[in-house]
Every structure is written in structure tokens, then in C-alpha cells.
Design an enzyme around this catalytic site. Structure first.
Site, short mmCIF file in Angstrom:
data_model
loop_
_atom_site.label_atom_id
_atom_site.label_comp_id
_atom_site.label_asym_id
_atom_site.label_seq_id
_atom_site.Cartn_x
_atom_site.Cartn_y
_atom_site.Cartn_z
CG ASN A 32 -0.42 -0.20 2.53
OD1 ASN A 32 0.60 -0.87 2.67
ND2 ASN A 32 -1.05 0.36 3.54
CB ILE A 33 1.65 3.65 -2.32
CG1 ILE A 33 2.49 2.43 -2.73
CG2 ILE A 33 2.46 4.95 -2.47
CD1 ILE A 33 2.79 2.32 -4.22
CD GLU A 34 -1.40 4.84 4.65
OE1 GLU A 34 -0.88 5.68 5.40
OE2 GLU A 34 -2.14 3.92 5.04
CB CYS A 53 -5.27 -1.21 -1.77
SG CYS A 53 -6.56 -0.44 -0.79
CD GLU A 107 -5.48 -5.70 -1.24
OE1 GLU A 107 -4.84 -4.63 -1.13
OE2 GLU A 107 -6.28 -6.09 -0.37
CB CYS A 137 -10.80 -2.24 0.42
SG CYS A 137 -10.24 -1.59 -1.17
CB CYS A 179 -8.78 -4.31 -3.65
SG CYS A 179 -7.59 -2.97 -3.43
N1 THU Z 1 -5.30 -1.32 2.54
C1 THU Z 1 -4.76 -2.15 1.60
O1 THU Z 1 -3.64 -1.95 1.14
N2 THU Z 1 -5.52 -3.20 1.19
C2 THU Z 1 -6.76 -3.49 1.67
O2 THU Z 1 -7.45 -4.32 1.12
C3 THU Z 1 -7.25 -2.80 2.85
C4 THU Z 1 -6.64 -1.46 3.08
C5 THU Z 1 -4.49 -0.19 3.00
C6 THU Z 1 -4.98 1.15 2.52
C7 THU Z 1 -4.43 2.06 3.59
O3 THU Z 1 -3.10 2.42 3.25
C8 THU Z 1 -4.40 1.22 4.85
O4 THU Z 1 -4.50 -0.13 4.40
C9 THU Z 1 -5.52 1.51 5.82
O5 THU Z 1 -6.74 1.50 5.20
#
Ligand code: THU
Length: 132
Positions: A42-44, A53, A55, A86, A89
Site C-alpha cells: 500500500n502507498i499512502e 492499496c 492489491e 477492500c 480491490c
Molecule cells: N489497505 C490495503 O492496502 N488493502 C486493503 O485491502 C485494505 C486497506 C491499506 C490502505 C491504507 O493504506 C491502509 O490499508 C488503511 O486503510
């Protein structure tokens, strides 16, 4: 089918997670129908909404290299529980899923469960619906 290597690759990808805001690190690894594996984290973003996300990072890497049919995706979030993808995804997984796509949820490389797309996204809207 043994998915421990795929889960291990997701765990390794998780180490690269850029999650300074949520601190929730996720890793994913997809296996394309030619056997090639692509990983992602994941890359915020400071704007929050621009976050990607794990995925989708892994899937978009596969697709951008020309692999649009995926056989399985492994996902690892926290190690004490299974992390499900999520909603967005799940929809992206549906777009590139092979007939027998497996969604592998791992706590660690030895502890994982395997789900089908129908189980996590029943009645998915897909490209087939657009032909109706
Ligand atoms: N996140 C994912 O990378 N995949 C998911 O299916 C659930 C959420 C990440 C997004 C965000 O960076 C962090 O988790 C919190 O939501």
C-alpha cells in the site's frame, strides 16, 4: 495447492509499505497465468484519497507488464488476523480474475486461508454484464 511461497512474497512486499498515516501495512503478490509473480504494497498519500492499496499496486504492475489474467492473489496485513481486500480491490480483482481465481489471505507464510471470488464478491458486475 500450496500458496506458502506466494504468501511469503506478499509478506516481503509488505516491508515496503508506505503507510505513515494509518500505520497499517499491507503486502500483496499476484501470480499471472504464465506463472510470473508481481508484488505490491500500500502507498499512502497526504491527501489520503490518493492512497493505493497493496492489491491494486500488485495487479496494476502485472497488467502494465501485459498480464491481464491472474490465477491467484495473496494478501497480508496484520499478522494476528486475516486481512480481506477492500471493496474497490475486490472489483479490480474481478476485472482480471481467471476462471479459477483464488484469493489467499495470509497471517504468515504457514497460516493462510483460500477464498474464491464468488465468496468475497458474490454477483460481481463484470465485463460480461456490459454485453447484455
Ligand atoms: N489497505 C490495503 O492496502 N488493502 C486493503 O485491502 C485494505 C486497506 C491499506 C490502505 C491504507 O493504506 C491502509 O490499508 C488503511 O486503510
Amino acid at each position: 495447492m500450496d500458496y506458502s511461497e506466494l504468501v511469503y512474497k506478499a509478506l516481503e512486499a509488505r516491508k515496503k509499505a508506505y503507510a505513515p498515516y494509518s500505520k497499517f501495512k499491507v503486502g500483496a503478490a499476484v501470480i499471472a497465468d504464465n506463472g510470473e509473480i508481481y508484488t505490491g504494497c500500500n502507498i499512502e498519500n497526504a491527501s489520503y484519497g490518493a492512497t493505493n492499496c497493496a492489491e491494486r499496486t500488485a495487479i496494476f504492475k502485472a497488467v502494465s507488464e501485459g498480464h491481464t489474467k491472474l490465477n491467484a492473489i495473496a494478501i497480508v496485513g496484520v499478522e494476528k488476523d486475516y486481512t480481506y481486500p477492500c471493496g474497490i480491490c475486490r472489483q479490480v480483482i474481478a476485472e482480471f480474475a481467471s476462471e479459477d481465481m483464488k484469493i489467499v489471505l495470509g497471517k504468515n507464510s504457514g497460516e493462510y486461508i483460500v477464498k474464491t471470488l464468488e465468496e468475497i464478491l458474490p454477483g460481481a458486475f463484470t465485463k460480461e454484464d456490459l454485453k447484455k
